[in-house]
Design a protein around this motif. Sequence first.
Motif, PDB file in Angstrom:
ATOM      1  N   ASN A 162     -45.419  37.229 -19.891  1.00 27.74           N
ATOM      2  CA  ASN A 162     -44.060  37.468 -19.393  1.00 27.74           C
ATOM      3  C   ASN A 162     -43.725  36.483 -18.367  1.00 27.74           C
ATOM      4  N   ILE A 163     -42.300  36.237 -18.346  1.00 27.60           N
ATOM      5  CA  ILE A 163     -41.773  35.465 -17.167  1.00 27.60           C
ATOM      6  C   ILE A 163     -41.712  35.967 -15.851  1.00 27.60           C
ATOM      7  N   THR A 164     -42.077  35.077 -14.849  1.00 27.06           N
ATOM      8  CA  THR A 164     -42.192  35.479 -13.503  1.00 27.06           C
ATOM      9  C   THR A 164     -40.966  35.563 -12.921  1.00 27.06           C
ATOM     10  N   ASP A 165     -41.028  36.077 -11.593  1.00 34.99           N
ATOM     11  CA  ASP A 165     -39.494  36.225 -10.970  1.00 34.99           C
ATOM     12  C   ASP A 165     -39.258  34.727 -10.208  1.00 34.99           C
ATOM     13  N   GLN A 166     -40.359  34.051 -10.012  1.00 35.99           N
ATOM     14  CA  GLN A 166     -40.080  32.513  -9.788  1.00 35.99           C
ATOM     15  C   GLN A 166     -39.689  31.621 -10.850  1.00 35.99           C
ATOM     16  N   GLN A 167     -39.984  31.906 -12.158  1.00 34.42           N
ATOM     17  CA  GLN A 167     -39.403  31.172 -13.258  1.00 34.42           C
ATOM     18  C   GLN A 167     -38.056  31.809 -13.453  1.00 34.42           C
TER      19      GLN A 167
END
Length: 199
Positions: A2-7
Amino acid sequence: MNITDQQIKTLAQRSKQQCELCRSEDKLSAYLVSPKEGNEISDYVYACEQCQLQINNPETLDVNHWHGLNESIWSEVSAVKVLSWRVLNHLQRNHGPQDLLDMIYFTDEELSWAKDGFSTGDSTAEEDEEKHRDSNGDVLSDGDDVFLIKDLKVKGAGFTAKQGTKVKGISLVPNNPAQIEGRVESQRIVILTEFVKKQ
């Protein structure tokens, strides 16, 4: 993965808060470009909801929505170019912009990525469209013998290849299913498949 908030923040910065395909600023989110697994930020495109919906349902593609492709094909982001190529291929099947497809520059890795995740939703139909077919729709192969079904004036050679002429041992023109090559009156010529019939 899952993609992170930072990404997501990184994607938003990369895209300048715009859809990387159509430049819309509405309802943007990360879109994973298959068959990548999402391990790298470069696997994603920052795209609007409308672009994502149409990409996921190619039969709904609206050519009027995709004017931004003439810019996105030049993107330095591989994922953006890959998605642009796939959309253009779907549009081109409905008489879309072949000229843009011809302008896209891909590395071997990018082209492989683009093709690996490309599907019309009907793999059999897709395979059929890539094949060379004669005027009756029969599949042609290298080495086949065919007959001309109409008189063909051969430009630059000064003669007309007559209807009924047998062309032995044809060669398929790579990447162009509408053309074959064959020898007529000792001249090697290109012939449109719509003007031949398989023996």
